[in-house]
Design an enzyme around this catalytic site. Sequence first.
Site, PDB file in Angstrom:
ATOM      1  N   LYS A  50       0.831  -1.205   0.000  1.00 30.39           N
ATOM      2  CA  LYS A  50       0.000   0.000   0.000  1.00 30.39           C
ATOM      3  C   LYS A  50       0.868   1.259   0.000  1.00 30.39           C
ATOM      4  O   LYS A  50       0.615   2.218  -0.722  1.00 30.39           O
ATOM      5  CB  LYS A  50      -0.885  -0.020   1.255  1.00 30.39           C
ATOM      6  CG  LYS A  50      -2.268   0.557   1.004  1.00 30.39           C
ATOM      7  CD  LYS A  50      -3.046   0.617   2.280  1.00 30.39           C
ATOM      8  CE  LYS A  50      -4.096  -0.474   2.386  1.00 30.39           C
ATOM      9  NZ  LYS A  50      -4.819  -0.431   3.647  1.00 30.39           N
ATOM     10  N   GLU A 167     -14.471  10.774  12.768  1.00 31.66           N
ATOM     11  CA  GLU A 167     -14.508  11.179  11.360  1.00 31.66           C
ATOM     12  C   GLU A 167     -15.890  10.855  10.800  1.00 31.66           C
ATOM     13  O   GLU A 167     -16.422   9.789  11.060  1.00 31.66           O
ATOM     14  CB  GLU A 167     -13.424  10.384  10.615  1.00 31.66           C
ATOM     15  CG  GLU A 167     -13.357  10.628   9.148  1.00 31.66           C
ATOM     16  CD  GLU A 167     -13.147  12.094   8.830  1.00 31.66           C
ATOM     17  OE1 GLU A 167     -12.127  12.649   9.257  1.00 31.66           O
ATOM     18  OE2 GLU A 167     -14.023  12.689   8.157  1.00 31.66           O
ATOM     19  N   GLY A 272     -35.480   1.017  -0.107  1.00 27.68           N
ATOM     20  CA  GLY A 272     -34.894   0.081  -1.071  1.00 27.68           C
ATOM     21  C   GLY A 272     -34.192  -1.060  -0.371  1.00 27.68           C
ATOM     22  O   GLY A 272     -34.649  -1.572   0.652  1.00 27.68           O
ATOM     23  N   CYS A 279     -19.149   0.353   7.516  1.00 27.81           N
ATOM     24  CA  CYS A 279     -19.383   1.184   8.711  1.00 27.81           C
ATOM     25  C   CYS A 279     -20.736   0.933   9.373  1.00 27.81           C
ATOM     26  O   CYS A 279     -20.796   0.374  10.459  1.00 27.81           O
ATOM     27  CB  CYS A 279     -19.254   2.650   8.344  1.00 27.81           C
ATOM     28  SG  CYS A 279     -17.652   3.032   7.641  1.00 27.81           S
TER      29      CYS A 279
END
Length: 473
Positions: A50, A167, A272, A279
């Site tokens: 990464k 966050e 829906g 999360c």
Amino acid sequence: MDINTRFSVEPIAEQPRLTVIGTGYLGATHAVCMALLGFDVLGVDVDEKKIETLTAGLVPFFEPGLQDKLLIALRSGKLRFTTSFDEAAEFGDVHFICVGTPQAPGSPAADMRYVDSAFEALATRITRKVLLVGKSTVPIGTAGRLTELVQSLSPLGAELELAWNPEFLREGFAVEDTLHPDRLVFGVSSPWAQRQIEAAFRPIIEDGTPVIISDLPTAELVKVAANSFLATKISYINAMAEVCEATGADVNILATALSYDSRIGGRFLKPGLGFGGGCLPKDIRAFAYRAEELGVGQAVAFLREVDDINNRRRVRTVDLIRELAGGSLEGVKVAALGAAFKPNSDDIRDAPALDVARMLHQEGAIVTVYDPEANANAQRAYPELSYADSAGGALLGADVVALLTEWEEFRNADPSMMGFLVANKRVVDGRHALDADRYRAAGWEYRALGRPAEPRTIALLHDERDSVSALSA
Ligand code: UGA
């Protein structure tokens, strides 16, 4: 001198050097945006691949706008990446910990392995007064526990402080939400920590962003409470969809009527297939679990119902597809449009779309999946399904079309043209995203959860803040 006055005169780093530990969706975006705001930033991850990818200027996942911003940040010289915690501890005045807290294997609780090890790795190396800031979504009480842990490990002892800064960014809008958040929440335990974290967000604060200062547990709770509220709002309208199905009422008309009440509002009231992703589902489960541990399980017992309503939507979507196919899925060709948990993302964690595709396959349907960005991830997770590299490829010869993720490409597709590709013009609109009248006019049988068999088009209220085309960042 009282303790607060003593702390408040301690110097802070006015233009702190930042590290961002963990370079997933949250960390990579935070690192890039903070560099763009003028801070010197070091991104850190244990995953060498990464770090190599990011250093080469490539974002390892799909996130609109982030790729360009990464290149700008790297070229400015403000952003670097490393796998070295020694370098991170040496460099940072404020360390943001952004590692994941997935659902623990075989348990509803959050897996705290990565958070604990990131804090430990830093703490053992820190020898000067800096601020550790947790951004990960964690069980309430974690910041308190980690404070004790890092203070016992660091040569700095009780001088080492921790803050919590939840966050709220949404995937697909990560850059916009980071640069222009609705609010900033700073959980702190001293005036020094408050001043230091404020310095790390100065440009965003000067932009007029509301700031909420709290203690550590409140800051942790804000995050899970927000995600629980959003999940509850979605499940609420989906519960109403169930009632609609039993009564012949239309949930789209209902949702539209409700959303004109400004106390209710139309955002996250879209009925829906329900919520998925890395999360909302795991956060409500971990919250319910943690509340039990704290002896207040009853207070959030409704979250299990929220989870159940959400899971029932997936099963009901399969029921609707079966119904439209004439009662059995054996040998039925289904075009599954969408795999990601939502549009503008390649994230397939707990994706409702793939859960539906998997269940259809289990019942003997021949499922061909197409997603504009998530095909590769989906193929790795569900190799038993077939994949097409275009919508047309998935539609070819289909007996039923299932719209499972509402990408613009699918919303804008022309039902007349689609009609030439399929074997039978039958569509299940799992996301209430298609124009029912247009499909019916083109000869399609159109079905959607919570709507009568022959519904007319009703546009749900749309908020521009939920449009990718409205991104200004
Ligand atoms: C969510 C929150 O919205 C963010 O504020 C939070 O920071 C983030 O989790 C997190 O905890 O990190 P995200 O998972 O990116 O963000 O996705 P959302 O936009 O919230 O969508 C979640 C799911 O709900 C998607 O599957 C979406 O299709 C579904 N959804 C959303 C609905 O079914 N109906 C709606 O009206 C809205």
